[in-house]
Scaffold this active site. Structure first.
Site, short mmCIF file in Angstrom:
data_model
loop_
_atom_site.label_atom_id
_atom_site.label_comp_id
_atom_site.label_asym_id
_atom_site.label_seq_id
_atom_site.Cartn_x
_atom_site.Cartn_y
_atom_site.Cartn_z
N LYS A 1 15.84 -0.97 -15.56
CA LYS A 1 15.83 0.58 -15.85
C LYS A 1 16.77 1.58 -15.41
O LYS A 1 17.09 2.50 -16.28
CB LYS A 1 14.24 0.87 -15.61
N GLY B 1 8.18 2.44 -5.49
CA GLY B 1 9.11 1.57 -6.16
C GLY B 1 9.53 2.47 -7.68
O GLY B 1 9.28 3.56 -7.83
#
Length: 249
Positions: free
Chosen positions: A65, A130
């Site tokens: 990502k 995260g």
């Protein structure tokens, strides 16, 4: 044939493939397909276009990502702020192909969480630090909701605390608890974050990004205390629908 797909690593079952395959069948879109593109490294990303010249739109999942961003020609402003991409729009003209990155997790999370809240929900506790927490923090900032993040990492950054610091007084203030780790995901369904659940009340909202199982142990413990609960499935549906809109705009 229009090909849509998901970029990731060791994808196995993916929500996106199931969602869009069902959508295409249900709506009679016979010239549409959804493919999982498993990449060992992000450097393999450009090669998928050489093998598939009819790619119409892409999703992107962990661990790429952030790594995908240098490969894009343009990134949406909100996705830039978050620093993560989960949707890529392919913009074709007569002489070139451009790639623009978006983050529809932002839309999905905001429109799933915010309807659950009222005026008393002023502070949130995020469990996990995260990549998934980036979109969460962005939405909380956008809606003027203060937050702390519980971390297991050795080094603590701003607005981060240890799980051991979560006590009754902290939970009295932080009535929104958002679980942003894979803990409790099938098949390890007997796991949950280390939180003093005895201090959860009916004023709390518990949101779990995990959606398999539908009722995680984290949510079950909240439910037992009368808290309002929701898993991540609606968020996934919403982000997928938003991605479809972007690809076809």
């Amino acid at each position: 044939m229009k090909t849509y797909g998901l970029i990731g690593y060791r994808l196995g079952y993916s929500f996106s493939k199931g969602f869009f395959t069902d959508k295409f069948e249900r709506e009679g879109l016979k010239e549409h397909e959804y493919v999982n593109f498993e990449l060992n490294t992000i450097s393999e990303f450009p090669s998928i276009f050489k093998k598939n010249d009819h790619i119409a739109g892409l999703n992107c999942t962990i661990p790429y990502k952030q790594e995908i961003m240098p490969y894009l020609d343009e990134v949406d402003e909100e996705a830039t702020q978050v620093g993560a991409i989960n949707t890529v729009k392919i913009i074709r003209s007569a002489d070139q192909t451009k790639l623009k990155g978006f983050n529809t997790d932002i839309y999905g999370f905001e429109n799933s969480l915010m309807p659950m809240l009222n005026k008393k929900h002023k502070k949130a506790l995020i469990l996990g630090t995260g990549g998934a927490s980036k979109a969460i923090k962005h939405i909380l900032d956008k809606n003027n909701i203060d937050y702390l993040s519980a971390s297991i990492e050795e080094e603590l950054f701003e607005k981060e605390i240890r799980y051991e610091q979560i006590d009754e007084s902290l939970l009295k203030e932080h009535l929104i608890i958002i679980h942003a780790t894979p803990l409790g995901t099938f098949p390890k369904i007997d796991n949950c974050p280390s939180v003093p659940y005895e201090h959860i009340t009916s004023d709390h909202v518990l949101f779990d990004l995990v959606y398999n199982p539908e009722l995680t142990l984290f949510l079950k413990k909240g439910l037992e205390k009368g808290a309002s609960i929701k898993n991540g499935l609606e968020m996934l549906h919403l982000q997928a629908i938003k991605a479809w809109e972007i690809w076809n705009a």
